[in-house]
Design an enzyme around this catalytic site. Structure first.
Site, PDB file in Angstrom:
ATOM      1  N   LYS A  51       1.079  -1.024   0.219  1.00 54.35           N
ATOM      2  CA  LYS A  51      -0.043   0.589   0.069  1.00 54.35           C
ATOM      3  C   LYS A  51       0.563   1.169   0.144  1.00 54.35           C
ATOM      4  O   LYS A  51       0.557   2.263  -0.618  1.00 54.35           O
ATOM      5  CB  LYS A  51      -1.043   0.174   1.252  1.00 54.35           C
ATOM      6  CG  LYS A  51      -2.104  -1.111   0.849  1.00 54.35           C
ATOM      7  CD  LYS A  51      -2.487  -1.740  -0.001  1.00 54.35           C
ATOM      8  CE  LYS A  51      -4.008  -2.372  -0.401  1.00 54.35           C
ATOM      9  NZ  LYS A  51      -3.226  -4.106   0.385  1.00 54.35           N
ATOM     10  N   TYR A 262     -12.193 -14.747   3.628  1.00 56.21           N
ATOM     11  CA  TYR A 262     -10.930 -13.485   4.112  1.00 56.21           C
ATOM     12  C   TYR A 262     -10.426 -13.694   5.331  1.00 56.21           C
ATOM     13  O   TYR A 262     -11.152 -13.857   6.646  1.00 56.21           O
ATOM     14  CB  TYR A 262     -11.845 -11.920   3.682  1.00 56.21           C
ATOM     15  CG  TYR A 262     -10.555 -10.859   3.934  1.00 56.21           C
ATOM     16  CD1 TYR A 262      -9.862 -11.128   2.708  1.00 56.21           C
ATOM     17  CD2 TYR A 262     -10.865 -10.144   5.089  1.00 56.21           C
ATOM     18  CE1 TYR A 262      -8.625 -10.149   2.961  1.00 56.21           C
ATOM     19  CE2 TYR A 262     -10.448  -9.397   5.231  1.00 56.21           C
ATOM     20  CZ  TYR A 262      -9.065  -8.648   4.573  1.00 56.21           C
ATOM     21  OH  TYR A 262      -8.262  -8.139   4.842  1.00 56.21           O
ATOM     22  N   TYR A 288      -2.592 -12.238   3.205  1.00 52.86           N
ATOM     23  CA  TYR A 288      -2.396 -12.224   2.170  1.00 52.86           C
ATOM     24  C   TYR A 288      -1.156 -13.484   1.312  1.00 52.86           C
ATOM     25  O   TYR A 288      -1.566 -14.324   0.322  1.00 52.86           O
ATOM     26  CB  TYR A 288      -2.001 -10.625   1.900  1.00 52.86           C
ATOM     27  CG  TYR A 288      -3.433  -9.962   1.799  1.00 52.86           C
ATOM     28  CD1 TYR A 288      -4.238  -9.941   1.432  1.00 52.86           C
ATOM     29  CD2 TYR A 288      -3.451  -9.555   3.174  1.00 52.86           C
ATOM     30  CE1 TYR A 288      -5.209  -8.835   1.145  1.00 52.86           C
ATOM     31  CE2 TYR A 288      -4.855  -8.405   3.530  1.00 52.86           C
ATOM     32  CZ  TYR A 288      -5.009  -8.247   2.754  1.00 52.86           C
ATOM     33  OH  TYR A 288      -5.907  -7.739   2.890  1.00 52.86           O
TER      34      TYR A 288
END
Ligand SMILES: *Cc1c(COP(=O)(O)O)cnc(C)c1O
Length: 333
Positions: A51, A262, A288
Site C-alpha cells: 500500500k 477472507y 494475503y
C-alpha cells in the site's frame, strides 16, 4: 508516456528499489521452478507493504490539493490502514480510519500500530470495506477540516499508479539479474496491485503474465472482480494517455484458494508460511501472502510451473498481522 507518469504528484515514502532475490532453498524443497521474491514487505515505512506504493501517489494528490487529513477504511487488521496511518504521520497529516468490527479488548498487530501512529479509529461493525467513509468525511468538513478520501485498499486510478511505476522498477531489476520470468504471482484483493501491474507491463513493453491469487470472494462491490480490474486498468491507461483498452480476459485471477473466507487461516496458509520461514527465513502473513504462496505452491504441484520455469513471487507485505493470528498459526504444533 513514461514522462506522464513522472509528472504526477508523488510523495516520497519508500526506500526504492525493494530487493528482488532468489529463493533457492524453497525452489529445491518444492522441486519446482526457479523462484524469486520481490520484497515489498521491505518498502520501509511503518513495517512496509504494497500500500505504501499507492500512498506515494495518494498523498502526493492530497498534499497538492491542500488537504489537512486523510480518511480510509478496512478490516480490523488492515495493512492498508496501518500504512496509511504511518504515511500520514510521516508527512504531518491527520488520519481517520473506518475499521470493521467492534473495539476489541486488547490491541495487537496492525491495530496496535494504527494507535501508535496516532490515527483516529471509528468502529464500523460489519462495514469492513470503508462504507462509512462518506459520513466521517461529512463530519470532518463540518468541523472545518479538508479531508482527502482514500478508498478501500487505496485502489483507485490515483493509488494504483504506484504499481504501474513498480513495473518499471521490476524491469530494471530483471535486466540486471538477466532473468526472464514466466509469471509474476501475488495476492490480489482490492485490485490496485493487479490492475497497476498489467498497465505497467504494457507501459514498459514487458510481456510477463500477471497472476493474482484471489484472497477474498471474487467481487468488488456489485461488480465481478475482473470487470472491476478492467475498469481500473482503463482509467489508469487513460490518465497516462495510453491507447490500450482492457477487458476481463486480460486479468488472470485464481479464485480457488479462499478456503474459509477472507482472513480465515487454514492448512494452505499454515504450510506456506512454515515453508518460507523454515527454508528461507522469510516471513509471510496469514491473510494475503501466506494464501498467495499457498496458491503458488499448489500451481507448482499441479505442474503449471515445472523446473524449466522462473516465477517471481511478489511479497506484498502484511507481516505485522502475524502477531494477531498467533493462535491460528500454532494449530497442530
Ligand atoms: C492489500 C494487500 C494485498 C492486495 O493488494 P490489492 O491492491 O488490494 O489487490 C496483498 N497483500 C497485502 C499484504 C495487502 O495488504
Amino acid at each position: 508516456m513514461k514522462s506522464k507518469l513522472d509528472r504526477l504528484p508523488r510523495q516520497d515514502l519508500i526506500f526504492l528499489p525493494t530487493p528482488l532475490v532468489a529463493l533457492e532453498r524453497l525452489s529445491a524443497v518444492l522441486r519446482g521452478p526457479r523462484l524469486f521474491i520481490k520484497r515489498d514487505d521491505l518498502t520501509g515505512l511503518g513495517l512496509g507493504g504494497n500500500k505504501t506504493r499507492k500512498l506515494e501517489f495518494l498523498l502526493g494528490e492530497a498534499i497538492s490539493q491542500g488537504c489537512d487529513c486523510v480518511i480510509t477504511g478496512g478490516a480490523m487488521q488492515s495493512n492498508h490502514c496501518r500504512q496509511t496511518a504511518a504515511a500520514a504521520a510521516a508527512v504531518g497529516l491527520g488520519c481517520h480510519l473506518a475499521l470493521g468490527g467492534e473495539e476489541p479488548g486488547s490491541v495487537n498487530g496492525n491495530l496496535l500500530l494504527d494507535r501508535l501512529f496516532g490515527a483516529v479509529v471509528y468502529w464500523c461493525g460489519p462495514d469492513r470495506k470503508g462504507e462509512r467513509i462518506p459520513r466521517i468525511a461529512q463530519d470532518l468538513h463540518a468541523q472545518g477540516h479538508k479531508p482527502y478520501i482514500i478508498p478501500y485498499g487505496g485502489s483507485d486510478p490515483v493509488g494504483a499508479m504506484g504499481f504501474v511505476a513498480a513495473i518499471g522498477e521490476l524491469k530494471e531489476q530483471l535486466a540486471c539479474l538477466e532473468i526472464e520470468p514466466d509469471a509474476v504471482v501475488f495476492a490480489s484483493s482490492s485490485g490496485g496491485t493487479q490492475a497497476g501491474m498489467v498497465v505497467g507491463m504494457d507501459l514498459c513493453d514487458l510481456d510477463l503474465p500477471v497472476i493474482g491469487i484471489g484472497v477474498d470472494k471474487g467481487e468488488a462491490g456489485d461488480l465481478p472482480y475482473e470487470t472491476w480490474l478492467a475498469t481500473l486498468a482503463g482509467q489508469l491507461a487513460s490518465r497516462l494517455g495510453m491507447p490500450e483498452r482492457y477487458t476481463e480476459a486480460r486479468f488472470d485471477v485464481r479464485k480457488g484458494y479462499v478456503g474459509g473466507g477472507y482472513g480465515v487461516v487454514g492448512d494452505l496458509e499454515r504450510e506456506a508460511i512454515s515453508l518460507a520461514a523454515r527454508h528461507e527465513g522469510v516471513l509471510l502473513d496469514p491473510v494475503y501472502t501466506g494464501r498467495a504462496m499457498g496458491g503458488l505452491i499448489d500451481l507448482i504441484r499441479k505442474g503449471e510451473f515445472d523446473r524449466t520455469k522462473t516465477v517471481v513471487f511478489w511479497h506484498t507485505g502484511g507481516t505485522p498481522a502475524l502477531f494477531a493470528y498467533a493462535g491460528d498459526l500454532m494449530v497442530g504444533r
